[in-house]
Design an enzyme around this catalytic site. Structure first.
Site, PDB file in Angstrom:
ATOM      1  CB  SER A  76      -0.959  -0.005   1.196  1.00 17.93           C
ATOM      2  OG  SER A  76      -0.312   0.369   2.403  1.00 17.93           O
TER       3      SER A  76
ATOM      4  N   PRO B 138      -1.181   3.705   3.892  1.00 18.85           N
ATOM      5  CG  PRO B 138      -0.357   4.372   1.823  1.00 18.85           C
ATOM      6  CD  PRO B 138       0.081   3.820   3.158  1.00 18.85           C
ATOM      7  CE1 TYR B 139      -5.512  -3.629   4.417  1.00 16.37           C
ATOM      8  CE2 TYR B 139      -4.292  -3.507   6.469  1.00 16.37           C
ATOM      9  CZ  TYR B 139      -5.286  -4.082   5.697  1.00 16.37           C
ATOM     10  OH  TYR B 139      -6.044  -5.097   6.212  1.00 16.37           O
ATOM     11  N   GLY B 140      -4.065   1.180   6.043  1.00 17.19           N
ATOM     12  CA  GLY B 140      -4.865   1.535   7.218  1.00 17.19           C
ATOM     13  C   GLY B 140      -5.858   2.648   6.900  1.00 17.19           C
TER      14      GLY B 140
ATOM     15  CB  SER C 289      -7.683   2.054   1.994  1.00 22.36           C
ATOM     16  OG  SER C 289      -7.129   0.827   2.451  1.00 22.36           O
TER      17      SER C 289
END
Ligand code: UDP
Length: 337
Positions: free
Chosen positions: A90, A150-152, A154
């Protein structure tokens, strides 16, 4: 708690590690299930034959509508697992993660509302949380959010989508913040392509199937310098999805549609080194390894406070790391018969 489990369920991301396990659990309950999966990372060969599969992307409203139309009436629940799950990836492709996880969840929530689905449960992540300063603490559902990747971000965006959907009063929603899902059930091996998860990587490195494990950092402020994570058995995770769907259905029926967050972990933090030790013990072989620099986006410690999970869903996850590792090794075919 409502005694009846959902009898009709749409599962997105159904061909993944959690999804294929969940399908077995739902089928064992006699549920009618429709699966939606893009098969970009899922495993078609692990799908039960009796479950109709729509091959499509959750960002595509037509694919989601097509899956929903396979039910005679709106399904009792949608369990939304589809998404990308790699913290490191991510950081390289933040737009992709925003699209699939944030936009995809928006599409699923909108179409569930449009179709009149009363209950929506999503796979969120511990990665939405602000990391702990001190190790040894547990994160409960009131802990501040503050994603480091960015994973978190999203996944947090997906949670807000579910909260806003519940505010409309017609659909109850639950975000399950999964910690580190591990182990195996129903004989299904954990396989990701590419594999990035610690336990299968360590086991397969020990078996000589993969190159030596890279230990991502041994200079974290933890007792042995490697990251602490809360490994939770996939069997307990799947149970949490089924019971959350049941709870959300009950709320919607009684006109109290709300949004809930639950942390799915055991409350025990295990270091990367402890996991490696467990793999060595289970296989009776060393795990070849090299210490590397930290992986972008990784935080020192993520450990759940599972109190609310126990209170709300009566789930008390199995904290036996060796059992998780043994189940994983067995289904990967790495244990001698
Ligand atoms: N990890 C590691 N080497 C690997 C993969 C993972 O040292 O090849 C570490 C990672 O830094 C983290 C833990 O193992 O502390 C769990 O990582 P995983 O990717 O399994 O799950 P995540 O915590 O990212 O969801």
């Amino acid at each position: 708690m409502l005694s009846t489990s959902p009898s009709t369920v749409l599962v997105t991301g159904a061909a993944g590690y959690i999804g294929t396990t969940l399908l077995r659990r739902l089928l064992a309950d006699g549920a009618r299930v429709i699966a939606l999966d893009s098969l970009e990372r899922g495993h078609a060969e692990q799908m039960p034959r009796e479950v109709p599969l729509i091959v499509g992307d959750v960002r595509d409203p037509d694919a989601v509508r097509q899956a929903l139309r396979l039910f005679d009436r709106p399904p009792d629940a949608c369990i939304h697992l589809a998404g990308l799950i790699q913290v490191g990836e991510s950081t390289l492709f933040p737009q992709l993660y925003r699209d699939v996880n944030a936009v995809g969840t928006q599409v699923v929530a909108d179409l569930c509302l449009e179709a009149g689905v009363p209950a929506l449960v999503m796979a969120s992540s511990a990665a939405v949380l602000r990391p702990l300063k001190g190790v040894g603490e547990r994160l409960d559902e009131d802990a501040p959010v503050g994603p480091e990747s960015p994973y978190g971000s999203s996944k947090l965006s997906g949670e807000y989508t579910l909260r806003a959907a519940a505010d409309l009063g017609r659909m109850a929603t639950v975000a399950l913040r999964l910690f580190n899902v591990a182990g195996a059930a129903y004989g299904l091996a954990e396989r990701h392509d590419p594999e990035t998860h610690l336990i299968p990587l360590a086991l397969r490195a020990a078996a000589g199937e993969l190159p030596p494990l890279h230990v991502f950092g041994d200079d974290f402020p933890t007792p042995d310098g490697t990251c602490l994570r809360d490994y939770v058995h996939v069997r307990d995770v799947v149970e949490a999805f089924v019971r959350s769907a049941r709870l959300a259905m009950q709320q919607a029926v009684s006109g109290e549609a709300e949004f809930q967050v639950l942390h799915v972990g055991t409350g025990h933090g295990r270091s990367v080194k402890e996991v490696i030790d467990a793999c060595e013990l289970v296989l009776g072989k060393p795990v070849p390894r090299q210490v590397h620099g930290r992986r972008p986006g990784d935080v020192a410690a993520l450990v759940a406070d599972p109190t609310r999970l126990a209170t709300v869903l009566d789930i008390h996850p199995d904290a036996d790391l060796h059992r998780m590792v043994r189940d994983a090794a067995e289904t990967l075919g790495l244990l001698d018969a």
